[in-house]
Design an enzyme around this catalytic site. Structure first.
Site, PDB file in Angstrom:
ATOM      1  N   LEU A  36      77.592 -13.587 -17.264  1.00 50.57           N
ATOM      2  CA  LEU A  36      76.421 -14.425 -17.517  1.00 50.57           C
ATOM      3  C   LEU A  36      76.574 -15.001 -18.915  1.00 50.57           C
ATOM      4  O   LEU A  36      77.068 -14.323 -19.827  1.00 50.57           O
ATOM      5  CB  LEU A  36      75.124 -13.613 -17.451  1.00 50.57           C
ATOM      6  CG  LEU A  36      74.599 -13.167 -16.095  1.00 50.57           C
ATOM      7  CD1 LEU A  36      73.308 -12.381 -16.278  1.00 50.57           C
ATOM      8  CD2 LEU A  36      74.371 -14.344 -15.162  1.00 50.57           C
ATOM      9  N   ASP A  37      76.126 -16.235 -19.117  1.00 45.93           N
ATOM     10  CA  ASP A  37      76.123 -16.814 -20.461  1.00 45.93           C
ATOM     11  C   ASP A  37      75.300 -15.949 -21.406  1.00 45.93           C
ATOM     12  O   ASP A  37      74.331 -15.302 -21.002  1.00 45.93           O
ATOM     13  CB  ASP A  37      75.515 -18.222 -20.443  1.00 45.93           C
ATOM     14  CG  ASP A  37      76.430 -19.248 -19.800  1.00 45.93           C
ATOM     15  OD1 ASP A  37      77.612 -18.948 -19.586  1.00 45.93           O
ATOM     16  OD2 ASP A  37      75.942 -20.361 -19.525  1.00 45.93           O
ATOM     17  N   THR A  38      75.654 -15.994 -22.685  1.00 44.34           N
ATOM     18  CA  THR A  38      74.926 -15.235 -23.703  1.00 44.34           C
ATOM     19  C   THR A  38      73.434 -15.558 -23.685  1.00 44.34           C
ATOM     20  O   THR A  38      72.591 -14.657 -23.789  1.00 44.34           O
ATOM     21  CB  THR A  38      75.509 -15.548 -25.090  1.00 44.34           C
ATOM     22  OG1 THR A  38      76.876 -15.127 -25.124  1.00 44.34           O
ATOM     23  CG2 THR A  38      74.727 -14.835 -26.186  1.00 44.34           C
ATOM     24  N   THR A  82      71.612 -16.623 -21.236  1.00 44.98           N
ATOM     25  CA  THR A  82      71.004 -16.410 -19.917  1.00 44.98           C
ATOM     26  C   THR A  82      70.653 -14.942 -19.734  1.00 44.98           C
ATOM     27  O   THR A  82      71.426 -14.065 -20.110  1.00 44.98           O
ATOM     28  CB  THR A  82      71.976 -16.855 -18.808  1.00 44.98           C
ATOM     29  OG1 THR A  82      72.322 -18.222 -19.007  1.00 44.98           O
ATOM     30  CG2 THR A  82      71.359 -16.684 -17.430  1.00 44.98           C
TER      31      THR A  82
END
Length: 284
Positions: A128-130, A132
Site C-alpha cells: 500500500l502507498d505510504t 494510503t
C-alpha cells in the site's frame, strides 16, 4: 547532518578503519548519529546494507543516506491486526507509514513494526502507498508468499477501496488507461495503448456526491500498479482529497490522503478469506 537535497553520499575509502571512524572523518557523524543511521539501515558498504560497526578496507565504496526519511511508529500494532493464522496476517495499516522497508529506512514501516510487536518474522505479499490506509496482508511463511503471488498473477484476489475525490461529475463505470513503467512520480498515463506501457484497470462500484465539488467513491481494483488509483482518478480531473502530488487542492489529514483499502478477499490453504473495515471518512 546533510540537508535532504544533499543527503545521499558515495565515496571510496582511502585508508582502512572502522566504519564509524571513517564516517566521522568524512562527515563529522558522531556516535549517536551513527547508531541512528545503522539502526535505520541507512549505510551501505559495496552496496551491502550494514547493521553494525566494523572494519572497512581501502577502495571499498560507502554509500550513506545522511538524512533518511523518518516516520511515526507510535501505533498499537498488535491491536491493528484484524486476523492471523499460521500462514498470514491481515493488518489495518495507518496512513503516513510505508507498508515495507524503504531504501534508507528498514525500521520505521508497518511490516517491521508489526513483526517486532508480534515477535515473529513477516514477509511482503503486496503493498500500500505510504499515504494510503487500510487492509494489507503479510505472510508468516514463504509458502504463502508464493501462493499469494500466484493469486495476484491470476487476478483471483479481490481488493476494494474507498476514496473522497475533488469532483462531483459522474465517473465512468470502468477506467482503462496505460501507465509509463518508468520509476518517476507522479505516474504518467495514456488513454491509448503505448508499446511497453502497463495496462491499468479499475471499476467504479458506487459514487455519492457529498458536496458540489466532492464525491465518495468505492473502487474495485482490477490491476495493481504503483499509484494506480491516484493517477487514474487524477487523469479524469478527479484527484483524491489531500493528494497534492496528483493535483488535489483540498486538504486532508496530516500525512494522509482520502484513500483506504477497505476490503480484501483471497485464499489461504484453500480457505476463502474476506475482510472489511469502515468505508466512511470521519474528517475531510
Amino acid at each position: 547532518m546533510a540537508s535532504p537535497d544533499d543527503s545521499v553520499k558515495h565515496f571510496e575509502v582511502r585508508q582502512p578503519n572502522l566504519l564509524s571512524e571513517i564516517l566521522y572523518d568524512e562527515y563529522s557523524i558522531n556516535s549517536k548519529e551513527f547508531k541512528t543511521l545503522i539502526d535505520l539501515g541507512a549505510i551501505f558498504v559495496n552496496d551491502e546494507r550494514q547493521t553494525k560497526d566494523g572494519f572497512v578496507f581501502q577502495k571499498y565504496v560507502i554509500r550513506t543516506h545522511l538524512s533518511p526519511r523518518r516516520y511515526n511508529c507510535s501505533y498499537p500494532w498488535k491491536s491493528l491486526v484484524i486476523f492471523e493464522n499460521d500462514f498470514c496476517l491481515v493488518l489495518n495499516k495507518p496512513s503516513g507509514i510505508p507498508s515495507h522497508p524503504t531504501n534508507d529506512n528498514i525500521l520505521e514501516n508497518a511490516l517491521t513494526q508489526t513483526s517486532l510487536a508480534k515477535n515473529i518474522p513477516l514477509f511482503v505479499t503486496h503493498r500500500l502507498d505510504t499515504l494510503t490506509s487500510g487492509l494489507i496482508v503479510y505472510a508468516k511463511k514463504q509458502s504463502f508468499v508464493k501462493s499469494f503471488n500466484v493469486q495476484l498473477q491470476e487476478r483471483t484476489i479481490r481488493k476494494k477501496y474507498v476514496a473522497l475525490i475533488e469532483s462531483s461529475k459522474k465517473l465512468p463505470k470502468r477506467l482503462t488507461h496505460y501507465m509509463n513503467p518508468a520509476s518517476g512520480r507522479p505516474k504518467k498515463l495514456s488513454d491509448t495503448l503505448i508499446d511497453g506501457w502497463d495496462i491499468c484497470e479499475l471499476e467504479i462500484l458506487e459514487q455519492k456526491e457529498i458536496s458540489p465539488n466532492q464525491s465518495w467513491v468505492k473502487i474495485n481494483l482490477l490491476t495493481g500498479r504503483t499509484h494506480q488509483i491516484r493517477s487514474q482518478l487524477s487523469h479524469l480531473q478527479a484527484p483524491i482529497v489531500g493528494d497534492t502530488l496528483y493535483g488535489a487542492k483540498l486538504p486532508f489529514k496530516k500525512d494522509s490522503i482520502a484513500l483506504r483499502s477497505c476490503e480484501i478477499e483471497f485464499y489461504c490453504n484453500d480457505e476463502h478469506l474476506k475482510f472489511n473495515i469502515s468505508e466512511e471518512f470521519t474528517s475531510v
